[in-house]
Design a protein around this motif. Structure first.
Motif, mmCIF file in Angstrom:
data_model
loop_
_atom_site.group_PDB
_atom_site.id
_atom_site.type_symbol
_atom_site.label_atom_id
_atom_site.label_comp_id
_atom_site.label_asym_id
_atom_site.label_seq_id
_atom_site.Cartn_x
_atom_site.Cartn_y
_atom_site.Cartn_z
ATOM 1 N N MET A 62 -0.893 -10.294 9.329
ATOM 2 C CA MET A 62 -0.718 -8.899 8.900
ATOM 3 C C MET A 62 -2.007 -8.349 8.291
ATOM 4 N N ILE A 63 -2.673 -9.166 7.476
ATOM 5 C CA ILE A 63 -3.929 -8.726 6.861
ATOM 6 C C ILE A 63 -4.979 -8.498 7.943
ATOM 7 N N LYS A 64 -5.030 -9.394 8.923
ATOM 8 C CA LYS A 64 -5.982 -9.216 10.032
ATOM 9 C C LYS A 64 -5.692 -7.929 10.801
ATOM 10 N N ASP A 65 -4.416 -7.589 10.956
ATOM 11 C CA ASP A 65 -4.012 -6.397 11.699
ATOM 12 C C ASP A 65 -4.232 -5.107 10.909
ATOM 13 N N ALA A 66 -4.343 -5.217 9.601
ATOM 14 C CA ALA A 66 -4.480 -4.040 8.738
ATOM 15 C C ALA A 66 -5.909 -3.509 8.742
ATOM 16 N N ASP A 67 -6.020 -2.240 8.443
ATOM 17 C CA ASP A 67 -7.324 -1.614 8.248
ATOM 18 C C ASP A 67 -7.721 -1.653 6.775
ATOM 19 N N ILE A 68 -6.700 -1.593 5.914
ATOM 20 C CA ILE A 68 -6.889 -1.469 4.470
ATOM 21 C C ILE A 68 -5.879 -2.382 3.782
ATOM 22 N N VAL A 69 -6.262 -2.930 2.643
ATOM 23 C CA VAL A 69 -5.319 -3.665 1.796
ATOM 24 C C VAL A 69 -5.202 -2.897 0.487
ATOM 25 N N VAL A 70 -3.964 -2.639 0.077
ATOM 26 C CA VAL A 70 -3.695 -2.021 -1.219
ATOM 27 C C VAL A 70 -2.889 -3.035 -2.021
ATOM 28 N N ALA A 71 -3.438 -3.420 -3.171
ATOM 29 C CA ALA A 71 -2.866 -4.527 -3.942
ATOM 30 C C ALA A 71 -2.420 -4.108 -5.335
ATOM 31 N N ASN A 72 -1.247 -4.553 -5.707
ATOM 32 C CA ASN A 72 -0.727 -4.401 -7.057
ATOM 33 C C ASN A 72 -1.371 -5.506 -7.901
ATOM 34 N N LEU A 73 -2.286 -5.117 -8.777
ATOM 35 C CA LEU A 73 -3.003 -6.093 -9.597
ATOM 36 C C LEU A 73 -2.556 -6.074 -11.050
ATOM 37 N N ASN A 74 -1.380 -5.540 -11.291
ATOM 38 C CA ASN A 74 -0.843 -5.572 -12.644
ATOM 39 C C ASN A 74 -0.550 -7.010 -13.052
ATOM 40 N N GLN A 75 -0.525 -7.241 -14.351
ATOM 41 C CA GLN A 75 -0.289 -8.584 -14.865
ATOM 42 C C GLN A 75 1.025 -9.132 -14.325
ATOM 43 N N PHE A 76 0.975 -10.412 -13.971
ATOM 44 C CA PHE A 76 2.149 -11.075 -13.416
ATOM 45 C C PHE A 76 2.223 -12.483 -13.993
ATOM 46 N N ARG A 77 3.242 -12.747 -14.727
ATOM 47 C CA ARG A 77 3.440 -14.069 -15.348
ATOM 48 C C ARG A 77 2.230 -14.482 -16.196
ATOM 49 N N GLY A 78 1.683 -13.538 -16.941
ATOM 50 C CA GLY A 78 0.526 -13.813 -17.794
ATOM 51 C C GLY A 78 -0.401 -12.616 -17.854
#
Length: 165
Positions: A62-78
């Motif tokens: 899926m990442i290879k097929d994508a043009d852009i990655v949008v990531a939730n970088l909020n704190q997670f388990r720490g």
């Protein structure tokens, strides 16, 4: 239509399917195709390591097929973002993809440690395990901050920004 891989720990929420549907609808609203990891077809009747490998392979594709990655970088388990999301961002960056991260708390990383969690040691602060706390005026680790465009806000805030480009 550009494709956006939707990265983040949202897949671990109890309502992860509904969250994915909302994020995909938002992508459509702004003229993008959303690729949500839980849309992959995986046979969950297999041995756990095989399931994990299939999820990994499908998400990589899926990442290879994508043009852009949008990531939730909020704190997670720490105090840090989800490690799987961080890996996906690095992989996408390595492929030459444009990566955007969104975060609610844009205060400097060092300020996320309370007075009881850090001690001044020369020019640095150290944590309760005597490890230096990174202090480069970024809200996240420098390797992430320097490899993407970081946006204060949420997923839709990033989509609005992308629509203007």
């Amino acid at each position: 239509m550009k494709k956006i891989y939707i990265a983040g720990p949202d897949v671990f929420e109890k309502n992860s399917i509904e969250l994915g549907e909302i994020l995909i609808k938002l992508c459509k609203k702004y003229g993008f195709e959303g690729l949500y990891p839980l849309d992959n077809i995986v046979d969950f009747s297999q041995e756990k390591h095989k399931i994990a490998q299939d999820i990994f392979d499908a998400n990589m594709q899926m990442i290879k097929d994508a043009d852009i990655v949008v990531a939730n970088l909020n704190q997670f388990r720490g105090k840090e973002a989800d490690s799987g999301t961080v890996w996906e961002c690095g992989f996408a960056y390595g492929l030459g993809k444009k990566v955007y991260g969104y975060i609610n708390d844009t205060s400097d990383y060092i300020d996320k440690f309370t007075k009881n969690e850090k001690v001044k040691n020369g020019d640095n602060f150290i944590d309760n395990e005597s490890r230096i706390i990174e202090d480069f005026n970024h809200p996240i680790n420098l390797m992430l901050a320097c490899s993407m465009e970081l946006v204060a806000g949420d997923f839709e805030t990033v989509l609005k920004k992308l629509k203007k480009l």
